[in-house]
Design a protein around this motif. Structure first.
Motif, PDB file in Angstrom:
ATOM      1  N   HIS A 171       0.821  -1.353  -0.008  1.00 24.54           N
ATOM      2  CA  HIS A 171       0.012  -0.090  -0.301  1.00 24.54           C
ATOM      3  C   HIS A 171       1.236   0.975  -0.254  1.00 24.54           C
ATOM      4  N   ILE A 172       2.309   1.165   0.891  1.00 24.71           N
ATOM      5  CA  ILE A 172       3.141   3.006   1.046  1.00 24.71           C
ATOM      6  C   ILE A 172       3.227   2.734  -0.874  1.00 24.71           C
ATOM      7  N   ILE A 173       3.948   1.672  -1.392  1.00 20.03           N
ATOM      8  CA  ILE A 173       4.190   1.924  -2.889  1.00 20.03           C
ATOM      9  C   ILE A 173       3.436   2.053  -3.765  1.00 20.03           C
ATOM     10  N   ASP A 174       2.050   1.595  -3.443  1.00 21.56           N
ATOM     11  CA  ASP A 174       0.786   2.441  -4.020  1.00 21.56           C
ATOM     12  C   ASP A 174       0.598   3.606  -3.952  1.00 21.56           C
ATOM     13  N   GLU A 175       0.972   4.264  -3.057  1.00 22.84           N
ATOM     14  CA  GLU A 175       0.675   5.226  -2.888  1.00 22.84           C
ATOM     15  C   GLU A 175       1.800   6.118  -3.081  1.00 22.84           C
ATOM     16  N   PHE A 176       3.285   6.411  -3.266  1.00 18.21           N
ATOM     17  CA  PHE A 176       3.988   6.488  -3.705  1.00 18.21           C
ATOM     18  C   PHE A 176       4.256   6.727  -5.055  1.00 18.21           C
ATOM     19  N   GLN A 177       3.871   5.494  -5.731  1.00 18.69           N
ATOM     20  CA  GLN A 177       4.037   5.048  -7.531  1.00 18.69           C
ATOM     21  C   GLN A 177       3.264   6.585  -7.885  1.00 18.69           C
ATOM     22  N   ILE A 179       1.875   9.476  -6.498  1.00 23.33           N
ATOM     23  CA  ILE A 179       2.196  10.962  -5.927  1.00 23.33           C
ATOM     24  C   ILE A 179       4.057  10.926  -7.085  1.00 23.33           C
ATOM     25  N   ALA A 180       4.519  10.331  -7.452  1.00 19.42           N
ATOM     26  CA  ALA A 180       5.482  10.486  -8.664  1.00 19.42           C
ATOM     27  C   ALA A 180       5.149  10.025  -9.997  1.00 19.42           C
ATOM     28  N   LEU A 181       4.616   9.640 -10.098  1.00 20.32           N
ATOM     29  CA  LEU A 181       3.985   9.223 -11.673  1.00 20.32           C
ATOM     30  C   LEU A 181       3.093  10.806 -11.838  1.00 20.32           C
ATOM     31  N   ALA A 182       2.606  11.129 -10.736  1.00 24.29           N
ATOM     32  CA  ALA A 182       1.590  12.702 -11.364  1.00 24.29           C
ATOM     33  C   ALA A 182       2.382  14.045 -11.294  1.00 24.29           C
ATOM     34  N   ASN A 183       3.937  13.654 -10.486  1.00 19.76           N
ATOM     35  CA  ASN A 183       5.076  14.853 -10.209  1.00 19.76           C
ATOM     36  C   ASN A 183       5.617  14.657 -11.273  1.00 19.76           C
ATOM     37  N   SER A 184       6.529  13.998 -12.291  1.00 18.46           N
ATOM     38  CA  SER A 184       8.008  13.150 -12.948  1.00 18.46           C
ATOM     39  C   SER A 184       8.307  14.464 -12.735  1.00 18.46           C
ATOM     40  N   ASP A 185       8.212  15.870 -12.232  1.00 10.70           N
ATOM     41  CA  ASP A 185       9.643  17.005 -12.873  1.00 10.70           C
ATOM     42  C   ASP A 185      10.067  17.146 -11.396  1.00 10.70           C
ATOM     43  N   ILE A 186       9.974  15.561 -10.242  1.00  7.31           N
ATOM     44  CA  ILE A 186      10.727  16.219  -9.063  1.00  7.31           C
ATOM     45  C   ILE A 186      11.618  15.275  -9.290  1.00  7.31           C
ATOM     46  N   PHE A 187      11.771  14.825  -7.949  1.00  6.88           N
ATOM     47  CA  PHE A 187      13.494  13.699  -7.891  1.00  6.88           C
ATOM     48  C   PHE A 187      12.781  13.050  -6.893  1.00  6.88           C
ATOM     49  N   PHE A 188      12.271  11.501  -6.819  1.00  7.29           N
ATOM     50  CA  PHE A 188      11.961  10.438  -5.688  1.00  7.29           C
ATOM     51  C   PHE A 188      12.637   9.406  -4.829  1.00  7.29           C
ATOM     52  N   SER A 189      12.734   9.123  -3.906  1.00  7.33           N
ATOM     53  CA  SER A 189      13.313   8.194  -3.652  1.00  7.33           C
ATOM     54  C   SER A 189      12.540   7.154  -2.904  1.00  7.33           C
ATOM     55  N   LEU A 190      12.533   5.947  -3.010  1.00  4.55           N
ATOM     56  CA  LEU A 190      11.927   5.263  -1.462  1.00  4.55           C
ATOM     57  C   LEU A 190      13.337   4.098  -0.359  1.00  4.55           C
ATOM     58  N   HIS A 191      13.520   4.589   0.675  1.00  2.36           N
ATOM     59  CA  HIS A 191      13.993   3.522   1.251  1.00  2.36           C
ATOM     60  C   HIS A 191      13.101   2.543   2.139  1.00  2.36           C
ATOM     61  N   HIS A 192      13.559   1.069   1.909  1.00  2.19           N
ATOM     62  CA  HIS A 192      12.654   0.272   2.870  1.00  2.19           C
ATOM     63  C   HIS A 192      13.793  -0.145   3.695  1.00  2.19           C
ATOM     64  N   ASN A 193      13.904  -0.377   5.320  1.00  7.26           N
ATOM     65  CA  ASN A 193      14.886  -0.974   5.930  1.00  7.26           C
ATOM     66  C   ASN A 193      16.474  -0.977   5.487  1.00  7.26           C
ATOM     67  N   ASN A 194      16.564   0.077   4.956  1.00  4.42           N
ATOM     68  CA  ASN A 194      17.794   0.734   4.095  1.00  4.42           C
ATOM     69  C   ASN A 194      18.408   0.299   3.555  1.00  4.42           C
ATOM     70  N   SER A 195      17.344  -0.381   2.208  1.00  7.55           N
ATOM     71  CA  SER A 195      17.467  -0.923   1.063  1.00  7.55           C
ATOM     72  C   SER A 195      16.506  -0.155   0.015  1.00  7.55           C
ATOM     73  N   GLU A 196      17.375   0.561  -0.758  1.00 12.69           N
ATOM     74  CA  GLU A 196      16.696   1.625  -1.455  1.00 12.69           C
ATOM     75  C   GLU A 196      15.541   0.636  -2.831  1.00 12.69           C
ATOM     76  N   ILE A 197      14.660   1.656  -2.574  1.00 15.01           N
ATOM     77  CA  ILE A 197      13.440   0.446  -3.946  1.00 15.01           C
ATOM     78  C   ILE A 197      13.100   1.093  -4.578  1.00 15.01           C
ATOM     79  N   PHE A 198      13.254   2.716  -4.678  1.00 17.10           N
ATOM     80  CA  PHE A 198      13.280   3.454  -5.747  1.00 17.10           C
ATOM     81  C   PHE A 198      14.433   4.865  -6.056  1.00 17.10           C
ATOM     82  N   HIS A 199      14.029   5.486  -7.409  1.00 15.70           N
ATOM     83  CA  HIS A 199      15.390   6.257  -7.548  1.00 15.70           C
ATOM     84  C   HIS A 199      14.692   6.986  -9.014  1.00 15.70           C
ATOM     85  N   LEU A 200      14.099   7.649  -8.868  1.00 13.19           N
ATOM     86  CA  LEU A 200      13.552   8.201  -9.520  1.00 13.19           C
ATOM     87  C   LEU A 200      13.840  10.369  -9.749  1.00 13.19           C
ATOM     88  N   PRO A 201      14.770  10.282 -11.048  1.00 11.21           N
ATOM     89  CA  PRO A 201      15.316  10.643 -11.439  1.00 11.21           C
ATOM     90  C   PRO A 201      14.088  12.336 -11.966  1.00 11.21           C
TER      91      PRO A 201
END
Length: 635
Positions: A171-177, A179-201
């Motif tokens: 569910h967290i990934i769904d919400e993150f995706q 917001i990230a799709l709606a704002n493609s001009d912004i950098f986003f990153s998602l880390h879970h338990n010290n592991s990077e899942i998304f790195h979106l320039p």
């Protein structure tokens, strides 16, 4: 009698409000990230631990807040987005209610650090259960850093109702995706338990879609773009052949805000018409830009349901725009009007030798079949003019149907040579077919005992008291489910090693899920290892796996089924066994030989529970002869 109605304390009010706004960790993620977007951030970092149950941290480089604003942000109905009631009909920001921060602070332990670029020092506030513990100046980066720890620490019942980490993280990934799709001009990153899942320039929309869902999606996308005086439509839809059996890749955005709308979803599916296979759902990322005065977003606390001034107008625009894009990029089937309108290239199949041969002899002629009169030059027509051609056609049609009345009457009474001008002789080799011989004995022959398919979906098998009708997919799911469950318990399965290992990539969300269940999948005969950057390498597959060379498709199907079963509170082994059985089972519409059908029947009735599939469908139905006889009786 004393008065009994009184105002509730703010602490209780905040907890009640939090029950509507903050339902799970993903709700906190949504509210904090939307606040970061409204603050004008160019980079947003999301950090979670234990699927948000232990920590949710959002770091942005937005405008920041003063000490007074930071304190006011934690009060109910305190917002910078609107000033008067009319502002509700011209909202362009993500938030406007002023409830999110107060609701989060009421049910969690929260720490807020914020600083404006013009200030030398920032502000640090610690709040637990709506109670301010600390407020002091601090040194921090420009922007805002919010840590939410131990969500629902003061509402143990609500915390106990949270799902497993896998479900909550999905569910967290769904919400993150979204917001990230709606704002493609912004950098986003998602880390879970010290592991990077998304790195979106920062990028354009197409690249953002590819970065989120994986490189294979680049060739699947069809652009959609239409603009009218009423609204503007932009985005992408997927080609029909890449539609999936499960939902989850469907996104509507109205003025950059994600919404849910079954009505608009129907418009998209209608635009595809007959292009989609049954029970499949295409990907779409559609943005609708419309005057805020023509919509109402103040409908639900989550702000994911809105009201349009004219629903039918939006529906028709969306359907036409998508249909136009599918046709423009040659996705829809077309008619080739340049092709010559003749059937000269059509080749007829030869007549089967098993069909009867009908020879017609005219009375007074020799025993040779009559043949059509050939025209001059062998062209089939004696007159080259159009009138002659029509006349000749009429004569040929009359000859073709000549004598059919007498032939029809001959079924009731045999015709003699004097009664008809033609004698018809039917020669056939059917009588030599031994399968048509009648069986007068009481026992069924081998041919009669063999099962047979109905519409390549059901298997009919005779039994002594009647017959059984088997759903081939449900039956095979039951067989595979028990086989996989036994393999997971015994930890023994045969593996066929690949001569040339194959690599495949998954979207970051699916890659994390596969890593979590990879040990159990390898127990079923797979030999899959992580290769880095959401890539995996397949060294071996189950020995009895079908579709060699289609490992990526099989894994995609497995993960889709696994995600669908997460809400059923199944154990990991049972979920994987169900998912594998569902994805690898024989599908409806697949033709089977007699041997395959008999093997399927034998394996089904060797199962511990042959009556039901893992999903609860009946595997077979029994029909008694007495029941059939009653159905044929007169009413």
């Amino acid at each position: 009698m004393a008065d009994v109605i009184q105002l509730l304390p703010d602490a209780i009010v905040n907890k009640i409000a939090a029950g509507e706004v903050i339902q799970r960790p993903a709700s906190v993620v949504k509210e904090l990230m939307e606040n970061a977007i409204d603050a004008g951030s160019s980079a947003v970092k999301l950090v979670v631990k234990d699927a948000g149950k232990t920590l949710i941290q959002v770091i942005d480089d937005g405008c920041g807040m003063s000490e007074t604003d930071a304190r006011m942000a934690l009060e109910r109905h305190a917002t910078s987005k609107i000033r008067e009631a009319e502002d509700l009909f011209s909202i362009r920001t993500m938030g406007f209610r002023g409830e999110a921060m107060a609701s989060i602070a009421a049910v969690a332990q929260m720490e807020l650090r914020t600083r404006r670029r013009s200030d030398e020092l920032g502000t640090r506030i610690v709040i637990e259960g709506s109670e301010i513990k600390t407020q002091e100046p601090c040194q921090c980066d420009a922007g805002t850093n919010i840590c939410v720890k131990n969500l629902f620490f003061n509402i143990p019942v609500r915390r106990n109702f949270l799902k497993s980490n896998t479900v909550e993280m999905r569910h967290i990934i769904d919400e993150f995706q979204r917001i990230a799709l709606a704002n493609s001009d912004i950098f986003f990153s998602l880390h879970h338990n010290n592991s990077e899942i998304f790195h979106l320039p920062p990028s354009n929309l197409r690249q953002r879609v590819v970065n989120i869902f994986g490189n294979p999606y680049n060739k699947r996308l069809v652009p959609v773009e239409e603009e009218t005086d009423e609204m503007k439509l932009t985005g992408f839809v997927s080609k029909p052949e890449f539609a999936k059996k499960t939902r989850g890749e469907q996104f509507f955005f109205v003025n950059q805000r994600f919404i849910r709308s079954a009505y608009l979803n129907h418009a998209v599916l209608t635009a595809y018409e007959d292009l989609l296979p049954s029970d499949t759902y295409p990907l779409y990322v559609v943005f609708i830009d419309i005057d805020p005065k023509r919509i109402d977003i103040n409908v639900h606390p989550t702000k994911q349901e809105i009201k349009f001034e004219d629903d039918r107008l939006i529906y028709n625009y969306l359907k036409v725009a998508i249909r136009h894009s599918l046709g423009k990029y040659r996705v829809t089937p077309t008619l080739d009007f340049d092709q010559e309108g003749s059937f000269s290239s059509v080749r007829m199949k030869p007549v089967s030798p098993a069909r009867p041969t009908i020879r017609t002899f005219r009375s007074g002629e020799k025993g040779t079949p009559s043949s059509p009169t050939s025209g001059q030059g062998g062209g089939g027509f004696s007159n080259g003019s159009e009138a002659g051609r029509e006349r000749n056609n009429l004569q040929n049609w009359e000859k073709l149907f000549e004598g059919l009345e007498e032939f029809a009457e001959s079924e009731d009474a045999p015709a003699t040579a004097s009664e008809s001008s033609e004698v018809t002789t039917i020669e056939s080799s059917w009588s030599a077919d031994p399968t048509l011989d009648s069986h007068t004995g009481g026992e069924m022959s081998k041919a009669q005992r063999e099962p047979y398919q109905i519409h390549a979906t059901y298997i009919a098998s005779p039994i002594k008291s009647g017959f059984i009708l088997i759903d081939q997919q449900a039956a095979h799911e039951r067989i595979l489910y028990e086989r996989y469950l036994e393999a997971l318990q015994d930890k023994q399965a045969s593996t066929q090693k690949q001569l040339f290992p194959r690599t495949f990539s998954l979207p970051p969300a699916d890659a994390g899920l596969l890593l979590e269940i990879l040990p159990q999948i390898n127990l079923l005969g797979y030999d899959i290892k992580e290769f880095g950057s959401n890539t995996f390498v397949v060294h071996g597959i189950p020995a009895d796996a079908k579709g060699k060379g289609q490992e990526e498709t099989a894994i995609d199907s497995l993960l889709a089924q696994y995600k669908n079963n997460l809400d059923l509170h199944l154990g990991t082994n049972e979920n994987i066994a169900r998912s594998m059985a569902r994805s690898n089972a024989i599908k409806r519409g697949q033709n089977l030989s007699s041997t395959e059908m008999q093997t399927l029947i034998d394996q089904l009735f060797a199962c511990q529970l042959p009556f039901k599939s893992p999903t609860g469908r009946n595997c077979f139905l029994t029909f008694e002869l007495d029941e059939l006889a009653k159905r044929f009786e007169k009413d």
